[in-house]
Design an enzyme around this catalytic site. Structure first.
Site, PDB file in Angstrom:
ATOM      1  N   GLU A  46       0.893  -0.986   0.143  1.00  0.00           N
ATOM      2  CA  GLU A  46      -0.046  -0.018   0.088  1.00  0.00           C
ATOM      3  C   GLU A  46       0.801   1.313   0.042  1.00  0.00           C
ATOM      4  O   GLU A  46       1.753   1.526   0.922  1.00  0.00           O
ATOM      5  CB  GLU A  46      -0.977   0.157   1.252  1.00  0.00           C
ATOM      6  CG  GLU A  46      -1.863   1.176   1.355  1.00  0.00           C
ATOM      7  CD  GLU A  46      -2.593   1.045   2.614  1.00  0.00           C
ATOM      8  OE1 GLU A  46      -3.354   2.130   2.919  1.00  0.00           O
ATOM      9  OE2 GLU A  46      -2.603   0.005   3.216  1.00  0.00           O
ATOM     10  N   ARG A 273       4.723 -12.603  10.030  1.00  0.00           N
ATOM     11  CA  ARG A 273       5.250 -11.305   9.522  1.00  0.00           C
ATOM     12  C   ARG A 273       6.737 -11.266  10.292  1.00  0.00           C
ATOM     13  O   ARG A 273       6.785 -11.991  11.451  1.00  0.00           O
ATOM     14  CB  ARG A 273       4.494 -10.204   9.693  1.00  0.00           C
ATOM     15  CG  ARG A 273       4.250  -9.831  11.451  1.00  0.00           C
ATOM     16  CD  ARG A 273       3.279  -8.426  11.519  1.00  0.00           C
ATOM     17  NE  ARG A 273       2.454  -8.270  10.479  1.00  0.00           N
ATOM     18  CZ  ARG A 273       2.488  -7.220   9.503  1.00  0.00           C
ATOM     19  NH1 ARG A 273       3.365  -6.222   9.978  1.00  0.00           N
ATOM     20  NH2 ARG A 273       1.549  -6.909   8.908  1.00  0.00           N
ATOM     21  N   LYS A 283       4.009   0.859   9.670  1.00  0.00           N
ATOM     22  CA  LYS A 283       4.243   2.317   8.962  1.00  0.00           C
ATOM     23  C   LYS A 283       3.669   3.437   9.718  1.00  0.00           C
ATOM     24  O   LYS A 283       4.153   4.632   9.619  1.00  0.00           O
ATOM     25  CB  LYS A 283       3.678   2.086   7.463  1.00  0.00           C
ATOM     26  CG  LYS A 283       4.339   1.519   6.491  1.00  0.00           C
ATOM     27  CD  LYS A 283       3.943   1.498   5.236  1.00  0.00           C
ATOM     28  CE  LYS A 283       2.805   0.382   5.046  1.00  0.00           C
ATOM     29  NZ  LYS A 283       2.473   0.158   3.879  1.00  0.00           N
TER      30      LYS A 283
HETATM   31  P1  ATP Z   1       2.570  -2.147   8.182  1.00  0.00           P
HETATM   32  O1  ATP Z   1       1.493  -3.137   9.349  1.00  0.00           O
HETATM   33  O2  ATP Z   1       4.035  -2.168   8.702  1.00  0.00           O
HETATM   34  O3  ATP Z   1       1.844  -0.814   8.001  1.00  0.00           O
HETATM   35  P2  ATP Z   1       1.293  -3.231   5.996  1.00  0.00           P
HETATM   36  O4  ATP Z   1       1.094  -4.656   6.046  1.00  0.00           O
HETATM   37  O5  ATP Z   1       0.089  -2.753   6.402  1.00  0.00           O
HETATM   38  O6  ATP Z   1       2.607  -2.799   7.050  1.00  0.00           O
HETATM   39  P3  ATP Z   1       1.503  -3.382   3.016  1.00  0.00           P
HETATM   40  O7  ATP Z   1       1.922  -2.142   2.520  1.00  0.00           O
HETATM   41  O8  ATP Z   1       0.124  -3.531   3.124  1.00  0.00           O
HETATM   42  O9  ATP Z   1       1.834  -2.956   4.692  1.00  0.00           O
HETATM   43  O10 ATP Z   1       2.209  -4.507   3.023  1.00  0.00           O
HETATM   44  C1  ATP Z   1       2.588  -4.914   1.735  1.00  0.00           C
HETATM   45  C2  ATP Z   1       3.044  -6.452   1.890  1.00  0.00           C
HETATM   46  O11 ATP Z   1       4.122  -6.835   2.643  1.00  0.00           O
HETATM   47  C3  ATP Z   1       2.009  -7.413   2.088  1.00  0.00           C
HETATM   48  O12 ATP Z   1       1.906  -8.427   1.546  1.00  0.00           O
HETATM   49  C4  ATP Z   1       2.236  -7.567   3.660  1.00  0.00           C
HETATM   50  O13 ATP Z   1       1.729  -8.818   4.116  1.00  0.00           O
HETATM   51  C5  ATP Z   1       3.789  -7.589   3.736  1.00  0.00           C
HETATM   52  N1  ATP Z   1       4.281  -7.243   4.996  1.00  0.00           N
HETATM   53  C6  ATP Z   1       4.141  -6.112   5.732  1.00  0.00           C
HETATM   54  N2  ATP Z   1       4.752  -5.896   6.819  1.00  0.00           N
HETATM   55  C7  ATP Z   1       5.591  -7.332   6.961  1.00  0.00           C
HETATM   56  C8  ATP Z   1       6.439  -7.774   7.612  1.00  0.00           C
HETATM   57  N3  ATP Z   1       6.541  -7.320   8.894  1.00  0.00           N
HETATM   58  N4  ATP Z   1       6.870  -9.129   7.583  1.00  0.00           N
HETATM   59  C9  ATP Z   1       6.690  -9.625   6.434  1.00  0.00           C
HETATM   60  N5  ATP Z   1       5.721  -9.137   5.287  1.00  0.00           N
HETATM   61  C10 ATP Z   1       5.309  -7.991   5.756  1.00  0.00           C
HETATM   62 MG    MG Z   2      -1.680  -2.871   4.822  1.00  0.00          MG
END
Ligand code: ATP
Ligand code: MG
Length: 569
Positions: A46, A273, A283
């Site tokens: 995102e 994760r 984020k």
């Molecule tokens: P955050 O919770 O840190 O804001 P998010 O999951 O909202 O992260 P996205 O941009 O939606 O961030 O994530 C893009 C991809 O990265 C998704 O497939 C998500 O599952 C993966 N991802 C995000 N954080 C992690 C993590 N800590 N470890 C492994 N994969 C991750």
């Molecule tokens: Mg997300």
């Protein structure tokens, strides 16, 4: 050793691992020629922030599996929320994925590319009596959903006629209603123990400009209604996400079952994760650190962002090796950040040129060395890689060594310099300390030494001393600003706070950045931004992009050894 430490030691050894659970699934699918043996994954960020090391793990996993099984991996921006997303983030994400060494070729997609298709699919659900417009405010909708142990309450609008739903949804699309006044919901199951199945919201009204579709839309699809269908449109075979989406999977499948006629279906798989000790990863929290000025932007070298790690001196190899080492798990765990530091140390040890830098200079005058003489010594660039050749380091009568390499009254075990003692200057001569000078505060300001001309390095001199010091020639050394970075948080689990009125920010490490002026050997004069070096005996450093030919600036990536491991013992 506690369990965590044992684990870290095992992971460092990098013993060959068996297939991870996703590889096992993929190999089974290939064997059964599911999807005709095709492997197609995607990385779906995102664009509402910069990528962090957790995303890097997901990138390595998705692109890595595609590589391993001769498949493809798409980059897809999940840009369904127009209010939080910015072009700056899109650009930084592309830069970071490329820097990590991956290529989406011509497969760059945006969920917003599919807004028309998603709209048609929503209409299809309405036509088939599987979606309805709800006029209730969102608080009431959540209230009626209730709790998992008891069925929820049906919305009074649940049984609207198909015609009325069609008309209202069109009006939603045409901008006739205010934000939040209505939503489109799937008619799924208000009694399901899975709350996500209790008539989920598919569309909401948002009169907001989108970074790509502009003002075309004032209704936007929700993540759940977008993700699986986007996977379908792109021909994704294995849709890999983190564990919190496991509970969304029945809904992911419900949409495809109700919208798709073909036999082909993408399938969602979940893994744990990445969580790192001494690190916050969300984020939202990283944005808070940026906005509150607690760090100097998203690429501050203390941030766990990919851009921060790059500026800190990490290499793509070290991050990929780290991701490989930790593997993937099905259960939540916390990885020791020391393992990430180990990975960069391991790679930089192989590739970083060695140089001399003195961070806390103490002047040494070699009294029997000829005035005005300069010897250009040829020193090895990297003992790990003789092909890197040698560099020229000038030696002269006045040099600097580190302040803590001298003690006025050294204990027995201290083998460095003290009155009457001898050390070798690396690549040069053995010197002996004859005298020293102190200022009125008792601080040592100058040493007077003699050198032994018969002990020049590389000339087969037999004389051995216990200690070898790094040094720079006082007249030739360059001043450099050195930014000594350390961990951003002092607490192993920054989200744990003692006082409930505090948050993770109260666990910031007050000593995470110390700026000093040091002396570096002249060979680095032409070094470019992000060039990496080992400052011998001190650690790994890289040239900061702020560096200019007038003012050199270095960042410490990591010290040579893990000082935190000792502290915690
Ligand atoms: P955050 O919770 O840190 O804001 P998010 O999951 O909202 O992260 P996205 O941009 O939606 O961030 O994530 C893009 C991809 O990265 C998704 O497939 C998500 O599952 C993966 N991802 C995000 N954080 C992690 C993590 N800590 N470890 C492994 N994969 C991750
Ligand atoms: Mg997300």
């Amino acid at each position: 050793m506690n369990n965590n430490e044992k684990n870290t030691e095992e992971l460092k050894s990098g013993e060959t691992k068996s297939l991870n659970f996703l590889e096992a699934i993929i190999e089974e699918d290939i064997k059964n020629t599911k999807h005709g043996g095709r492997v197609h994954t995607r990385f779906p960020p995102e664009p509402n922030g910069y990528l962090h090391i957790g995303h890097a793990k997901s990138i390595c996993l998705n692109f890595g599996l595609a590589e391993k099984y001769s498949g493809k991996c798409n980059l897809r921006f999940d840009d369904t929320n127009p209010t939080k997303e910015e072009k700056e983030y899109v650009n930084s994400i592309m830069e970071d994925v490329r820097w990590l060494g991956f290529d989406w070729e011509d497969r760059l997609y945006y969920a917003s590319d599919y807004f028309d298709r998603l709209y048609e699919w929503a209409v299809k659900l309405i036509r088939e009596g599987k979606a309805y417009v709800d006029d209730q405010p969102s608080e009431l909708i959540s209230e009626q959903r209730g709790v998992p142990t008891r069925p929820g309450i049906d919305s009074p609008f649940r049984n609207r006629s198909i015609n009325e739903n069609m008309e209202l949804f069109l009006k939603m699309k045409n901008g006739e209603f205010a934000d939040g006044s209505r939503v489109l919901r799937g008619k799924v199951d208000m009694a399901s123990p899975n709350m996500h199945m209790r008539d989920p919201v598919l569309y909401r009204i948002l009169h907001a400009s989108h970074h790509r579709t502009g003002d075309k839309w004032c209704i936007y699809p929700m993540y759940d209604f977008t993700h699986g269908q986007s996977d379908y449109l792109e021909g994704i075979t294995h849709s890999i996400c983190t564990l919190e989406f496991e509970i969304h999977r029945p809904l992911y499948d419900w949409f495809l079952d109700n919208l798709i006629e073909t036999e082909y279906r993408p399938r969602q798989y979940e893994f744990a994760r990445l969580n790192l000790s001494y690190t916050v990863m969300s984020k939202r929290k990283l944005l808070e650190l940026v906005n509150d000025g607690l760090v100097n932007g998203w690429d501050d070298p203390r941030m766990p962002t990919v851009s921060g790690l790059r500026r800190r001196g990490y290499t793509p190899d070290s991050i990929r090796n780290f991701a490989d080492r930790i593997g993937i798990a099905k259960r939540e765990n916390v990885i020791d950040v020391g393992l990430l530091e180990f990975s960069v140390r391991e790679h930089l040890n192989k590739i970083a040129p060695r140089i001399f830098a003195v961070l806390n200079p103490l002047k040494v005058i070699i009294t029997n060395y000829p005035d005005g003489q300069v010897e250009n010594l040829d020193l090895e660039i990297n003992p790990e890689d003789p092909e890197m050749g040698s560099r020229v380091v000038p030696f002269s009568k006045e040099i600097y060594i580190e302040q803590d390499d001298f003690m006025e009254d050294p204990p027995k075990k201290f083998f460095r310099l003290g009155p009457g003692r001898e050390v070798r200057l690396k690549g040069a001569y053995i010197i002996k300390c004859k005298d020293f000078k102190k200022d009125k505060n008792g601080k040592i300001t100058e040493l007077y030494c003699t050198y032994d001309p018969d002990t020049k390095s590389g000339t087969g001199s037999q004389r051995k001393v216990k200690s070898t010091l790094h040094w720079v020639s006082a007249d030739h050394a360059l001043d450099a600003e050195v930014r000594l970075y350390d961990r951003l948080f002092k607490n192993e689990f920054p989200d744990e706070v003692e006082d409930e009125n505090k948050d993770f920010k109260s666990n910031l490490n007050p000593d995470s950045l110390k700026i000093i002026t040091g002396k570096v050997e002249p060979s680095v004069k032409e070094a470019k931004a992000l060039d990496k070096f080992q400052f011998q005996r001190l650690g790994y450093f890289c040239v900061d992009p702020d560096s200019t030919s007038e003012k050199l600036v270095f960042n410490r990536t990591v010290p040579l050894r893990d000082s935190w491991a000792k502290k915690n013992k």
